[in-house]
Motif scaffolding. Structure first.
Motif, PDB file in Angstrom:
ATOM      1  N   ASP A   1       7.807 -15.466 -26.353  1.00  0.00           N
ATOM      2  CA  ASP A   1       8.414 -16.931 -25.983  1.00  0.00           C
ATOM      3  C   ASP A   1       8.076 -18.089 -26.742  1.00  0.00           C
ATOM      4  N   GLU A   2       9.424 -19.080 -26.715  1.00  0.00           N
ATOM      5  CA  GLU A   2       8.977 -20.398 -27.162  1.00  0.00           C
ATOM      6  C   GLU A   2       8.223 -21.144 -26.211  1.00  0.00           C
ATOM      7  N   ILE A   3       6.971 -21.428 -26.515  1.00  0.00           N
ATOM      8  CA  ILE A   3       6.044 -22.126 -25.331  1.00  0.00           C
ATOM      9  C   ILE A   3       6.372 -23.672 -25.499  1.00  0.00           C
TER      10      ILE A   3
ATOM     11  N   LEU B   1      22.655 -25.788 -31.511  1.00  0.00           N
ATOM     12  CA  LEU B   1      21.574 -25.553 -32.023  1.00  0.00           C
ATOM     13  C   LEU B   1      20.276 -24.961 -30.867  1.00  0.00           C
ATOM     14  N   GLY B   2      19.663 -24.006 -31.089  1.00  0.00           N
ATOM     15  CA  GLY B   2      18.919 -23.586 -29.886  1.00  0.00           C
ATOM     16  C   GLY B   2      17.362 -23.856 -30.218  1.00  0.00           C
ATOM     17  N   GLY B   3      16.645 -22.783 -29.475  1.00  0.00           N
ATOM     18  CA  GLY B   3      15.218 -23.087 -29.515  1.00  0.00           C
ATOM     19  C   GLY B   3      14.506 -22.245 -30.788  1.00  0.00           C
TER      20      GLY B   3
ATOM     21  N   SER C   1      21.973 -30.171 -44.888  1.00  0.00           N
ATOM     22  CA  SER C   1      22.116 -30.030 -43.475  1.00  0.00           C
ATOM     23  C   SER C   1      20.996 -29.201 -42.856  1.00  0.00           C
ATOM     24  N   PHE C   2      21.047 -29.404 -41.430  1.00  0.00           N
ATOM     25  CA  PHE C   2      20.012 -28.943 -40.625  1.00  0.00           C
ATOM     26  C   PHE C   2      20.426 -27.601 -39.970  1.00  0.00           C
ATOM     27  N   GLY C   3      19.801 -26.718 -39.663  1.00  0.00           N
ATOM     28  CA  GLY C   3      20.130 -25.643 -39.069  1.00  0.00           C
ATOM     29  C   GLY C   3      19.425 -24.234 -39.113  1.00  0.00           C
TER      30      GLY C   3
ATOM     31  N   ILE D   1      25.265 -33.447 -26.854  1.00  0.00           N
ATOM     32  CA  ILE D   1      24.396 -33.373 -25.787  1.00  0.00           C
ATOM     33  C   ILE D   1      22.978 -32.785 -26.391  1.00  0.00           C
ATOM     34  N   THR D   2      21.939 -33.606 -25.941  1.00  0.00           N
ATOM     35  CA  THR D   2      20.843 -33.843 -26.843  1.00  0.00           C
ATOM     36  C   THR D   2      19.475 -33.403 -25.897  1.00  0.00           C
ATOM     37  N   PRO D   3      18.441 -33.076 -26.626  1.00  0.00           N
ATOM     38  CA  PRO D   3      17.254 -32.408 -25.805  1.00  0.00           C
ATOM     39  C   PRO D   3      16.160 -33.740 -25.753  1.00  0.00           C
TER      40      PRO D   3
ATOM     41  N   LEU E   1      27.833 -39.495 -25.827  1.00  0.00           N
ATOM     42  CA  LEU E   1      26.328 -39.119 -25.943  1.00  0.00           C
ATOM     43  C   LEU E   1      26.182 -38.611 -24.495  1.00  0.00           C
ATOM     44  N   LYS E   2      25.565 -37.289 -24.298  1.00  0.00           N
ATOM     45  CA  LYS E   2      24.889 -37.174 -23.031  1.00  0.00           C
ATOM     46  C   LYS E   2      23.361 -36.826 -23.399  1.00  0.00           C
ATOM     47  N   PRO E   3      22.332 -37.725 -23.136  1.00  0.00           N
ATOM     48  CA  PRO E   3      21.209 -37.561 -23.632  1.00  0.00           C
ATOM     49  C   PRO E   3      20.343 -36.772 -22.477  1.00  0.00           C
ATOM     50  N   SER E   4      19.128 -36.471 -22.880  1.00  0.00           N
ATOM     51  CA  SER E   4      18.271 -35.683 -22.000  1.00  0.00           C
ATOM     52  C   SER E   4      18.153 -36.657 -20.746  1.00  0.00           C
ATOM     53  N   GLU E   5      18.121 -36.165 -19.441  1.00  0.00           N
ATOM     54  CA  GLU E   5      17.650 -36.698 -18.441  1.00  0.00           C
ATOM     55  C   GLU E   5      16.149 -37.215 -18.425  1.00  0.00           C
ATOM     56  N   LYS E   6      15.430 -36.414 -19.178  1.00  0.00           N
ATOM     57  CA  LYS E   6      13.885 -36.677 -19.007  1.00  0.00           C
ATOM     58  C   LYS E   6      13.671 -38.174 -19.713  1.00  0.00           C
TER      59      LYS E   6
ATOM     60  N   VAL F   1      22.001 -29.658 -28.828  1.00  0.00           N
ATOM     61  CA  VAL F   1      20.747 -29.401 -29.629  1.00  0.00           C
ATOM     62  C   VAL F   1      19.945 -29.092 -28.032  1.00  0.00           C
ATOM     63  N   GLY F   2      19.333 -27.989 -28.265  1.00  0.00           N
ATOM     64  CA  GLY F   2      18.191 -27.810 -27.005  1.00  0.00           C
ATOM     65  C   GLY F   2      17.776 -26.544 -27.016  1.00  0.00           C
ATOM     66  N   SER F   3      17.657 -25.667 -25.843  1.00  0.00           N
ATOM     67  CA  SER F   3      16.921 -24.523 -25.582  1.00  0.00           C
ATOM     68  C   SER F   3      18.112 -23.286 -25.973  1.00  0.00           C
ATOM     69  N   THR F   4      17.588 -22.178 -26.187  1.00  0.00           N
ATOM     70  CA  THR F   4      18.697 -21.141 -26.490  1.00  0.00           C
ATOM     71  C   THR F   4      19.406 -20.763 -25.449  1.00  0.00           C
TER      72      THR F   4
ATOM     73  N   ARG G   1       8.360 -29.628 -30.864  1.00  0.00           N
ATOM     74  CA  ARG G   1       9.153 -30.190 -31.835  1.00  0.00           C
ATOM     75  C   ARG G   1       9.768 -28.711 -32.130  1.00  0.00           C
ATOM     76  N   CYS G   2      11.154 -28.870 -32.225  1.00  0.00           N
ATOM     77  CA  CYS G   2      11.912 -27.500 -32.728  1.00  0.00           C
ATOM     78  C   CYS G   2      11.347 -27.097 -34.126  1.00  0.00           C
ATOM     79  N   MET G   3      10.825 -27.721 -34.850  1.00  0.00           N
ATOM     80  CA  MET G   3      10.127 -27.255 -36.035  1.00  0.00           C
ATOM     81  C   MET G   3       8.724 -27.168 -36.127  1.00  0.00           C
TER      82      MET G   3
HETATM   83  P1  NAD Z   1      17.329 -28.078 -22.554  1.00  0.00           P
HETATM   84  O1  NAD Z   1      18.246 -26.971 -23.287  1.00  0.00           O
HETATM   85  O2  NAD Z   1      16.790 -27.810 -21.311  1.00  0.00           O
HETATM   86  O3  NAD Z   1      18.269 -29.457 -22.412  1.00  0.00           O
HETATM   87  C1  NAD Z   1      19.190 -29.784 -23.466  1.00  0.00           C
HETATM   88  C2  NAD Z   1      20.306 -30.563 -22.942  1.00  0.00           C
HETATM   89  O4  NAD Z   1      21.054 -29.634 -22.249  1.00  0.00           O
HETATM   90  C3  NAD Z   1      19.641 -31.782 -22.188  1.00  0.00           C
HETATM   91  O5  NAD Z   1      20.706 -32.859 -22.293  1.00  0.00           O
HETATM   92  C4  NAD Z   1      20.152 -31.158 -20.603  1.00  0.00           C
HETATM   93  O6  NAD Z   1      20.317 -32.215 -19.744  1.00  0.00           O
HETATM   94  C5  NAD Z   1      21.203 -30.312 -20.836  1.00  0.00           C
HETATM   95  N1  NAD Z   1      21.111 -29.022 -19.806  1.00  0.00           N
HETATM   96  C6  NAD Z   1      20.003 -28.420 -19.546  1.00  0.00           C
HETATM   97  N2  NAD Z   1      20.280 -27.459 -18.669  1.00  0.00           N
HETATM   98  C7  NAD Z   1      21.724 -27.458 -18.793  1.00  0.00           C
HETATM   99  C8  NAD Z   1      22.473 -26.693 -17.902  1.00  0.00           C
HETATM  100  N3  NAD Z   1      22.243 -25.468 -17.115  1.00  0.00           N
HETATM  101  N4  NAD Z   1      23.749 -26.614 -18.274  1.00  0.00           N
HETATM  102  C9  NAD Z   1      24.131 -27.260 -18.926  1.00  0.00           C
HETATM  103  N5  NAD Z   1      23.392 -28.700 -19.738  1.00  0.00           N
HETATM  104  C10 NAD Z   1      22.132 -28.666 -19.546  1.00  0.00           C
HETATM  105  O7  NAD Z   1      16.163 -28.412 -23.825  1.00  0.00           O
HETATM  106  P2  NAD Z   1      15.044 -29.517 -23.730  1.00  0.00           P
HETATM  107  O8  NAD Z   1      13.918 -28.958 -22.675  1.00  0.00           O
HETATM  108  O9  NAD Z   1      15.549 -31.104 -23.448  1.00  0.00           O
HETATM  109  O10 NAD Z   1      14.541 -29.518 -25.107  1.00  0.00           O
HETATM  110  C11 NAD Z   1      13.764 -28.571 -25.843  1.00  0.00           C
HETATM  111  C12 NAD Z   1      14.292 -27.496 -26.479  1.00  0.00           C
HETATM  112  O11 NAD Z   1      15.267 -27.920 -27.445  1.00  0.00           O
HETATM  113  C13 NAD Z   1      13.599 -26.356 -27.228  1.00  0.00           C
HETATM  114  O12 NAD Z   1      14.023 -25.198 -26.835  1.00  0.00           O
HETATM  115  C14 NAD Z   1      13.580 -26.807 -28.515  1.00  0.00           C
HETATM  116  O13 NAD Z   1      13.394 -25.902 -29.558  1.00  0.00           O
HETATM  117  C15 NAD Z   1      15.107 -26.989 -28.520  1.00  0.00           C
HETATM  118  N6  NAD Z   1      15.311 -27.928 -29.936  1.00  0.00           N
HETATM  119  C16 NAD Z   1      15.976 -27.454 -30.907  1.00  0.00           C
HETATM  120  C17 NAD Z   1      16.210 -27.980 -31.762  1.00  0.00           C
HETATM  121  C18 NAD Z   1      16.950 -27.475 -33.032  1.00  0.00           C
HETATM  122  O14 NAD Z   1      17.322 -28.248 -34.016  1.00  0.00           O
HETATM  123  N7  NAD Z   1      17.314 -26.417 -33.258  1.00  0.00           N
HETATM  124  C19 NAD Z   1      16.069 -29.354 -32.079  1.00  0.00           C
HETATM  125  C20 NAD Z   1      15.331 -30.129 -30.933  1.00  0.00           C
HETATM  126  C21 NAD Z   1      15.015 -29.196 -29.866  1.00  0.00           C
END
Ligand code: NAD
Length: 496
Positions: free
Chosen positions: A380-382, A248-250, A447-449, A147-149, A173-178, A225-228, A281-283
């Protein structure tokens, strides 16, 4: 006219049937360019059923066959880099060179995975006890999901799927809907590379599709990979359902700049890392911790560079920084600048006042000085083109600030002092550290984390830890009858 963006199931484009869809925008124009299907639980189930059948066969394929598919996929990715970059830029907004860089960093993971025959070698202990040998093997899990951001629509899926598939799994894969379209180019190239249908699947969607994956009994592991907040909930629900999860979070990445740093080098690095990809970017570096008297010089050096950054469409080769992902996100980031100013930060450069194209989701670069740790721009993560400078007196004070932050993805130190840099790498509670390197994303054979709120689970992504994540260990202890005791004469001496 908007493009319909569908799923990829069983090796082909598959139109959604749920009736639920979401808009996809070109962030540089603000216009809607596509409509993406949102999978229902039933559609996810159909996709996983196809993936499960494919996984059963794919795991039988030889290591050399898998490596051959990965080599072919690597070549295709390389050949199609420009095409993928255009797709990324049209939905994400980042500049084309950055989008091509994203593909290149993703491609590294495919190159790593071509070494699968080497990566899956086990251990062997001959004569662990008399007549007994012990050896270890690693086997695939079955069907695994990613599940990807939105911010790396090609690279992050490649972080996951290259190793998952090389190890003999099917990957959903469930990509970002954006920005969902890059996933479909990857799907097409996997097929062209000779990957059997069903081994790489794309289900588009939102929470409903994600929950269906988290609850599906045939999904063995989840990479997220996505927000915390979402990472935490994915980890909790996935592990409660008995799955392996790496989530992996924010981030809130700090650069610590010591008084002896090369100011030009630090300023160039910090500008690239804070404002590249509009800070999405998360980095990305979002805080600079200026130690001692370095603050004024550094703020001046960064501020002097910002007017030279051209903000515009990512498709224009002269552009340095593109738009943000949505209007809503752009407004949220602008709101943080207002909060910082209200809380007493010095607004050295204000992105809200920058000359930017009037259409699209643009915001200029912002530099905030004298930021305090209690301000929301610090806590906050902006995830936008905003850099905060916090001033401290000593290295210890700066270190304490970084170590008390709940996020711990990446960090960097700028200094000419090797001993100070070595001490920092030892002391800092962060998963990835740069020494005069602003964005220390590990190469694919590490590895990344991050640590703390930047990663839930115990396995980092890609590289050797990725191979472990996508395989289960098995240890075999074996004893064979002494051939000398065989009733058939094998020609062995009776005594040895
Ligand atoms: P997001 O958390 O909003 O979304 C990530 C994924 O989760 C998407 O596929 C989305 O469809 C899904 N999702 C969103 N809300 C959901 C919910 N309530 N329940 C289930 N699934 C849900 O993140 P984003 O805005 O797409 O990406 C930006 C964030 O990702 C930032 O916080 C950034 O730091 C983080 N990020 C972290 C890393 C890392 O390696 N740690 C890498 C890239 C991005």
């Amino acid at each position: 006219m908007t493009t319909r963006i569908s799923h990829w199931i069983d090796g082909r484009d598959t139109a959604g049937t749920s009736g639920r869809t979401g808009p996809v925008y070109n962030p540089a124009t603000g216009e809607q360019s596509g409509e993406v299907d949102f999978a229902s639980a039933a559609e996810v189930d159909a996709a996983v059923t196809s993936a499960k059948q494919a996984a059963a066969e794919w795991r039988q394929s030889s290591l050399s066959k898998r490596a051959a598919v990965l080599f072919a996929f690597r070549e295709l990715l390389h050949q199609h880099t420009d095409e993928i970059a255009k797709v990324i830029t049209s939905e994400h907004g980042k500049v084309l060179s950055d989008a091509a860089g994203e593909v290149a960093r993703g491609l590294e993971n495919v190159e790593f995975a071509t070494g699968v025959p080497q990566l899956l070698k086990g251990d062997f202990s001959e004569q662990a006890s008399t007549g007994i040998d012990v050896y270890s093997i690693r086997q695939p899990l079955g069907v695994v999901a990613g599940i990807t951001p939105f911010n790396f629509p090609a690279m992050v899926p490649l972080w996951m799927c290259a190793n998952a598939i090389a190890c003999g799994n099917a990957f959903v894969l469930k990509p970002s809907e954006k920005d969902p379209s890059a996933s479909l180019v990857l799907a097409r190239l996997w097929k062209e590379a000779g990957l059997p249908d069903g081994v790489f699947t794309v289900v588009q969607g939102d929470k409903e599709a994600v929950d269906a994956l988290l609850d599906h009994e045939d999904i063995a592991a989840i990479s997220f990979v996505g927000s915390t907040p979402i990472a935490r909930s994915i980890y909790e629900r996935g592990t409660a359902n008995g799955k392996r999860v790496q989530a992996l979070g924010g981030a809130k990445n700090h650069a610590l700049v010591l008084p002896d740093a090369d100011i030009d080098m630090a300023a160039d690095s910090i500008v690239g890392a804070a404002y590249g990809a509009a800070g999405e970017r998360c980095m990305a570096l979002s805080v600079t911790v200026a130690v001692g008297d370095v603050g004024d010089k550094l703020v001046d050096a960064v501020a002097a560079r910002l007017p030279k950054l051209k903000v515009g469409s990512g498709a224009d080769p002269d552009t340095d920084m593109g738009p943000l992902i949505t209007q809503q996100h752009r407004d949220k980031v602008a709101g943080y600048i207002a909060q910082g100013a209200d809380a007493g930060a010095a607004v050295v450069v204000d992105g809200r006042e920058a000359e930017v194209p009037s259409d699209g989701f643009f915001l200029g670069t912002t530099l905030l000085d004298h930021v305090k740790p209690e301000m929301t721009v610090y806590t906050d993560e902006i995830f936008g083109p905003v850099l905060s400078v916090v001033r401290v007196e000593t290295y210890e004070e700066g270190l304490e600030l970084i170590n008390s932050n709940p996020f711990a993805n990446g960090t960097a130190i700028f200094t000419r002092d090797g001993g100070a840099a070595r001490q920092f790498q030892f002391d800092v509670h962060v998963g990835m550290v740069g020494i005069n390197v602003p964005i220390p994303v590990p190469v694919a054979y590490y590895s990344f984390g991050g640590w703390k709120a930047s990663l839930f689970g115990d396995t980092h992504m890609y590289g050797p830890e990725g191979v472990n994540f996508y395989t289960r260990g098995k240890v075999v202890t074996s004893r064979w009858p002494d051939p000398a005791t065989s009733s058939i004469d094998l020609g062995f001496p009776r005594t040895r």
